[in-house]
Structure formats: C-alpha cells, structure tokens
Design a protein around this motif. Sequence first.
Motif, PDB file in Angstrom:
ATOM      1  N   ALA A  11       0.814  -1.195   0.003  1.00  0.00           N
ATOM      2  CA  ALA A  11       0.041   0.075  -0.023  1.00  0.00           C
ATOM      3  C   ALA A  11       0.905   1.262   0.020  1.00  0.00           C
ATOM      4  O   ALA A  11       0.487   2.097  -0.836  1.00  0.00           O
ATOM      5  N   GLY A  12       1.951   1.289   0.754  1.00  0.00           N
ATOM      6  CA  GLY A  12       2.771   2.358   0.753  1.00  0.00           C
ATOM      7  C   GLY A  12       3.583   2.533  -0.676  1.00  0.00           C
ATOM      8  O   GLY A  12       3.709   3.938  -1.193  1.00  0.00           O
ATOM      9  N   ALA A  13       3.611   1.423  -1.192  1.00  0.00           N
ATOM     10  CA  ALA A  13       4.404   1.514  -2.640  1.00  0.00           C
ATOM     11  C   ALA A  13       3.483   2.100  -3.613  1.00  0.00           C
ATOM     12  O   ALA A  13       3.870   2.869  -4.504  1.00  0.00           O
ATOM     13  N   LEU A  14       2.106   1.499  -3.467  1.00  0.00           N
ATOM     14  CA  LEU A  14       1.140   2.404  -4.287  1.00  0.00           C
ATOM     15  C   LEU A  14       0.771   3.686  -4.236  1.00  0.00           C
ATOM     16  O   LEU A  14       0.707   4.396  -5.150  1.00  0.00           O
ATOM     17  N   SER A  15       1.238   4.095  -2.948  1.00  0.00           N
ATOM     18  CA  SER A  15       0.769   5.674  -2.777  1.00  0.00           C
ATOM     19  C   SER A  15       2.115   6.403  -3.225  1.00  0.00           C
ATOM     20  O   SER A  15       2.002   7.467  -3.469  1.00  0.00           O
ATOM     21  N   ASP A  16       3.129   5.815  -3.664  1.00  0.00           N
ATOM     22  CA  ASP A  16       4.306   6.412  -4.629  1.00  0.00           C
ATOM     23  C   ASP A  16       3.831   6.471  -6.162  1.00  0.00           C
ATOM     24  O   ASP A  16       4.615   7.214  -6.761  1.00  0.00           O
ATOM     25  N   ARG A  17       2.966   5.806  -6.428  1.00  0.00           N
ATOM     26  CA  ARG A  17       2.394   5.796  -7.721  1.00  0.00           C
ATOM     27  C   ARG A  17       1.244   6.441  -8.064  1.00  0.00           C
ATOM     28  O   ARG A  17       1.011   7.035  -9.331  1.00  0.00           O
ATOM     29  N   ILE A  18       0.358   6.392  -7.222  1.00  0.00           N
ATOM     30  CA  ILE A  18      -0.903   7.276  -7.493  1.00  0.00           C
ATOM     31  C   ILE A  18      -1.046   8.298  -6.306  1.00  0.00           C
ATOM     32  O   ILE A  18      -0.247   7.913  -5.170  1.00  0.00           O
ATOM     33  N   PRO A  19      -1.994   9.304  -6.341  1.00  0.00           N
ATOM     34  CA  PRO A  19      -1.945  10.002  -5.153  1.00  0.00           C
ATOM     35  C   PRO A  19      -2.380   9.516  -3.948  1.00  0.00           C
ATOM     36  O   PRO A  19      -2.851   8.625  -3.763  1.00  0.00           O
ATOM     37  N   ARG A  20      -1.333   9.873  -2.781  1.00  0.00           N
ATOM     38  CA  ARG A  20      -1.708   9.324  -1.478  1.00  0.00           C
ATOM     39  C   ARG A  20      -3.171   9.154  -0.734  1.00  0.00           C
ATOM     40  O   ARG A  20      -3.546   8.453  -0.234  1.00  0.00           O
ATOM     41  N   ARG A  21      -3.570  10.572  -1.254  1.00  0.00           N
ATOM     42  CA  ARG A  21      -5.131  10.745  -0.558  1.00  0.00           C
ATOM     43  C   ARG A  21      -5.809   9.488  -1.088  1.00  0.00           C
ATOM     44  O   ARG A  21      -7.083   9.184  -0.402  1.00  0.00           O
ATOM     45  N   THR A  22      -5.759   9.087  -2.382  1.00  0.00           N
ATOM     46  CA  THR A  22      -6.408   8.175  -3.035  1.00  0.00           C
ATOM     47  C   THR A  22      -6.447   6.775  -2.067  1.00  0.00           C
ATOM     48  O   THR A  22      -7.513   6.169  -1.802  1.00  0.00           O
ATOM     49  N   VAL A  23      -5.263   6.388  -1.746  1.00  0.00           N
ATOM     50  CA  VAL A  23      -5.055   5.242  -0.954  1.00  0.00           C
ATOM     51  C   VAL A  23      -5.868   5.459   0.469  1.00  0.00           C
ATOM     52  O   VAL A  23      -6.376   4.505   1.150  1.00  0.00           O
ATOM     53  N   ILE A  24      -5.551   6.615   1.039  1.00  0.00           N
ATOM     54  CA  ILE A  24      -6.037   6.911   2.396  1.00  0.00           C
ATOM     55  C   ILE A  24      -7.701   6.847   2.357  1.00  0.00           C
ATOM     56  O   ILE A  24      -8.391   6.318   3.010  1.00  0.00           O
ATOM     57  N   VAL A  25      -8.052   7.451   1.256  1.00  0.00           N
ATOM     58  CA  VAL A  25      -9.638   7.429   1.170  1.00  0.00           C
ATOM     59  C   VAL A  25     -10.227   6.042   1.207  1.00  0.00           C
ATOM     60  O   VAL A  25     -10.954   5.478   1.703  1.00  0.00           O
ATOM     61  N   ALA A  26      -9.388   5.205   0.178  1.00  0.00           N
ATOM     62  CA  ALA A  26      -9.689   3.850  -0.012  1.00  0.00           C
ATOM     63  C   ALA A  26     -10.044   2.967   1.631  1.00  0.00           C
ATOM     64  O   ALA A  26     -10.694   2.392   1.766  1.00  0.00           O
ATOM     65  N   GLY A  27      -8.781   3.250   2.310  1.00  0.00           N
ATOM     66  CA  GLY A  27      -8.631   2.775   3.554  1.00  0.00           C
ATOM     67  C   GLY A  27      -9.862   3.167   4.477  1.00  0.00           C
ATOM     68  O   GLY A  27     -10.416   2.303   5.157  1.00  0.00           O
ATOM     69  N   TRP A  28     -10.186   4.489   4.480  1.00  0.00           N
ATOM     70  CA  TRP A  28     -11.299   4.923   5.175  1.00  0.00           C
ATOM     71  C   TRP A  28     -12.731   4.477   4.837  1.00  0.00           C
ATOM     72  O   TRP A  28     -13.702   4.116   5.598  1.00  0.00           O
ATOM     73  N   VAL A  29     -12.948   4.292   3.531  1.00  0.00           N
ATOM     74  CA  VAL A  29     -14.175   3.503   2.941  1.00  0.00           C
ATOM     75  C   VAL A  29     -14.104   2.150   3.432  1.00  0.00           C
ATOM     76  O   VAL A  29     -15.343   1.810   3.910  1.00  0.00           O
ATOM     77  N   VAL A  30     -12.820   1.391   3.367  1.00  0.00           N
ATOM     78  CA  VAL A  30     -12.913  -0.012   3.839  1.00  0.00           C
ATOM     79  C   VAL A  30     -13.308   0.215   5.645  1.00  0.00           C
ATOM     80  O   VAL A  30     -14.015  -0.775   5.883  1.00  0.00           O
ATOM     81  N   TYR A  31     -12.748   1.136   6.180  1.00  0.00           N
ATOM     82  CA  TYR A  31     -13.010   1.158   7.575  1.00  0.00           C
ATOM     83  C   TYR A  31     -14.541   1.323   7.925  1.00  0.00           C
ATOM     84  O   TYR A  31     -15.085   0.620   8.575  1.00  0.00           O
ATOM     85  N   ALA A  32     -14.976   2.204   7.022  1.00  0.00           N
ATOM     86  CA  ALA A  32     -16.642   2.417   7.269  1.00  0.00           C
ATOM     87  C   ALA A  32     -17.455   1.136   6.980  1.00  0.00           C
ATOM     88  O   ALA A  32     -18.515   0.955   7.719  1.00  0.00           O
ATOM     89  N   GLY A  33     -17.035   0.277   5.794  1.00  0.00           N
ATOM     90  CA  GLY A  33     -17.799  -0.885   5.515  1.00  0.00           C
ATOM     91  C   GLY A  33     -17.588  -1.944   6.825  1.00  0.00           C
ATOM     92  O   GLY A  33     -18.624  -2.597   7.284  1.00  0.00           O
ATOM     93  N   ILE A  34     -16.320  -2.045   7.450  1.00  0.00           N
ATOM     94  CA  ILE A  34     -15.969  -2.809   8.661  1.00  0.00           C
ATOM     95  C   ILE A  34     -16.676  -2.357   9.799  1.00  0.00           C
ATOM     96  O   ILE A  34     -17.607  -3.237  10.377  1.00  0.00           O
ATOM     97  N   TYR A  35     -16.833  -0.837  10.075  1.00  0.00           N
ATOM     98  CA  TYR A  35     -17.818  -0.496  11.339  1.00  0.00           C
ATOM     99  C   TYR A  35     -19.211  -0.679  10.982  1.00  0.00           C
ATOM    100  O   TYR A  35     -20.032  -1.178  11.947  1.00  0.00           O
ATOM    101  N   LEU A  36     -19.539  -0.606   9.777  1.00  0.00           N
ATOM    102  CA  LEU A  36     -21.064  -0.938   9.506  1.00  0.00           C
ATOM    103  C   LEU A  36     -21.206  -2.499   9.839  1.00  0.00           C
ATOM    104  O   LEU A  36     -22.404  -2.931  10.416  1.00  0.00           O
ATOM    105  N   GLY A  37     -20.446  -3.295   9.423  1.00  0.00           N
ATOM    106  CA  GLY A  37     -20.343  -4.618   9.818  1.00  0.00           C
ATOM    107  C   GLY A  37     -20.507  -5.057  11.155  1.00  0.00           C
ATOM    108  O   GLY A  37     -21.207  -5.777  11.633  1.00  0.00           O
ATOM    109  N   LEU A  38     -19.650  -4.253  11.830  1.00  0.00           N
ATOM    110  CA  LEU A  38     -19.598  -4.550  13.437  1.00  0.00           C
ATOM    111  C   LEU A  38     -20.992  -4.286  14.017  1.00  0.00           C
ATOM    112  O   LEU A  38     -21.364  -4.945  14.809  1.00  0.00           O
ATOM    113  N   GLY A  39     -21.455  -3.153  13.337  1.00  0.00           N
ATOM    114  CA  GLY A  39     -22.595  -2.792  14.045  1.00  0.00           C
ATOM    115  C   GLY A  39     -23.936  -4.029  13.814  1.00  0.00           C
ATOM    116  O   GLY A  39     -24.802  -4.199  14.479  1.00  0.00           O
TER     117      GLY A  39
END
Length: 413
Positions: free
Chosen positions: A285-313
């Motif tokens: 993921a760190g290597a990917l952030s050197d090739r595409i905008p870092r905020r894209t990788v972070i946004v993807a991670g936060w969206v995954v987080y949202a899905g996980i927390y929805l599942g936890l609920g």
Amino acid sequence: MLHNEVIEVMKMSRRSLGLRHLPRNIWAVGATSFLMDVSSEMVLNLLPLFLANVLGVGTTLIGVIEGVAEATASLVKVFSGWLSDRLGQRKWLAVAGYALSAAAKPFLYIASSWEAVAGVRWADRVGKGIRTAPRDALVADSIDEKRRGLAFGFHRAADTGGAMVGILGALAAVWMTQGGVGQLTATTFRTVVLVSLVPAGLAVVVLALGAREVGAARSARPPIRFRALGRPFLVFLGIVGLFELGNSADAFLVLRAQTLGTNVLGILGMLAAFNLVYTLVSTPAGALSDRIPRRTVIVAGWVVYAGIYLGLGLAGAVWNMWVLYTVYGAYYGAAYGTAKALVADLVPVELRGTAYGTYSLVVGAMDLPASVIAGALWQSMGPGAPFFFGAAVALLAAGALWIWGRSRVDQAG
C-alpha cells in the motif's frame, strides 16, 4: 485503472518493490520498531488483566491509567518533534525515547500496586512520546519523495509484524503456564515481563548502532508556531481529526466480540490475524501511494473502515467478528503509513518533526471524545450504535479528503 494498479503492486516481489535498496536508516528503524513492539505487545495486552485479576483494580481506574498514559504521550510528541527540528537532530532523541521505555519495563516485575504499575506505564508512554516524531522525521529525511510511501509502509509492516509476534508470545505464555484460559496469575505476568526485556534492549542497541544522523535542516523559528506548518497540512489535519472522532478505542471491538461470545484466546487470535493482514498490506500500500495520489489510498482505507464498522454494528455471530477484525488490518495497512508519508509531502523539511508531533497530538487528543461518544451511544442505544456512528463519520471524512485533494489538483493545474 486503480484496480489494475492495486493488482500490479500487490504482485510485486520483494525485489521489485525495492526493499533491498531502501537506505540503512529505514532498515534500522524498522528493525527497532519490530523488536520494541514484540516487547510491548507481550506485556501491554496482559497488563489490564494483571491489574484486574492480580491487583484487583476496577475498570474505571484502569481506564484512567490508560487515558493519562496516552494523553501524556500525545503532548510529549509535539515538544519532542519541535525539539528535533530546532536541533536538526533526530536519531538520539529517538534512541532516548526507546531507552526510557526499555528501562521502565523491568519495574513491572516488582510492581505490587496500581500506583507502581501506573508509574511504569506513564514512563513507557513518555518514552513513546519522545521517540515517535523524531523517528518518523528520520524516516522521511532518509528517503527520497518517490519512495517515501514505500519507506513508511515498510516501517508499519515491521512495527505490526512485531506486534503480531508479541501477541502470539503472550498467547503461548498464558497457554503454557496456565494450561488454558483462566485468570492471569502474577507468575505468568512476571515471566512475560522478563522475556520482554530482551527484545526491548535489542531495540535500543539496533537503533543506536544501526541508524545514522542525516543532518536535518535546523529550524530557526520560535517555539511551536502551528501556522508555519502551512494551510494544506492544517486542512489535512482537520480532516484527520474528523475521521478520528468516529474512531473509538479498539477496546470497543473487544467488547463487541465478547457480546457475541468470543473467549479470551479467541480475542488474542483475532488480534494476531488483524496484525498479520496489517503487516502484509502496509508495504504494498505504501508503494502504491508512490505511484498514485496518497489521498486516494487513504480514502480507500477509510471507506474500508466504514464498511467494517457497519458490519460490526450488524454482526450477529463470532465468525462475523473474525472476518471483520481480519479485514480491519487492511484499513490500517492502507491508511496509517500512507498518512504519515503524506505529512512529509505537505510541510517544509525543517518542520517535519513538529508536523509529526502535531499529527500525533491530534490523533491522540481525539481518542477521548471518540471513546466517550462511543460509550454513551453503546449505553443508550445498544452495542451496534457506536459502530454505525463511526461508519458515518468515516464516510464523511473520506468525502472531505477526496474533495480537498481534487481542489488541490485543480489549483495546481
């Protein structure tokens, strides 16, 4: 297109990722973090049980001890980061922080009161506060911008790999000395403390002998002027603060697992699985952030987080927790190291230490309100409520980061 980039990077070998060519400092810091996390996770995951089972301390006091410890670390990080900027020196502040944490651990062996345990815990967190910002700045100073994401991803992988080994060590110690899941005994805890001293001492030696000072630019600015960090960094920090408002303490995940019938060994197993995925995802993921905008990788991670927390609920069975907790490692692997790489992108070189300290302060400062909100929602609306709240806030923060990133691109264009 993004999907193809992710697949390509995930398939890269160790050599093609460029790990062999990372500078000496990155390897030294990574090895140090691995060793210290082996030591810390062995002890810290058992410390609440030692307080409760052996010393008879109530949960409220345990929470106060942990809260003060983390708050102390957050405050120290800002000062230590600023000091490393003023001195133009990173390495020896980081070494001093690791040494303080290592020196504090032996006192847990003789601790027989909650006051003694609290003193050791606070000293350990002061050590963490001293070392974190200078260490992160040392990583940023030691690598070129094109491989910065890779360097921070590798560091997170090493750190989390150590955490996984430490958790497995704690699990093995409990199993072998107590034969099962029963309450923690003083003998078991003190045995683990003794074992943990070895990797803690090695961590200090590796950093002291393995890392080299890179001669960071000295800051001539007066004490801690946050405006000097620049508007882009402060906006990013505000968005991170919003996200962290919904990111309550992981203790709530453990409590959620217990409500579904997960036992102590099961929880430790989930933690190990979480750290395994975290370790595997961080470097690519760190290597990917050197090739595409870092905020894209972070946004993807936060969206995954949202899905996980929805599942936890919505979770209704133990296996749900195993799946969600395991995937939770993917969020950390994608977002955590990449965010630290982005910090270095946004601030002047001579203020990196201050920036990392400020970033850590905001993340740490939001722990308290996030956990208070989660606790209140849990008590008033049920165990699923804090996770629904966290999912909604994460999506809001992801949207804000995406829009901010797009506006920066438009302005640059």
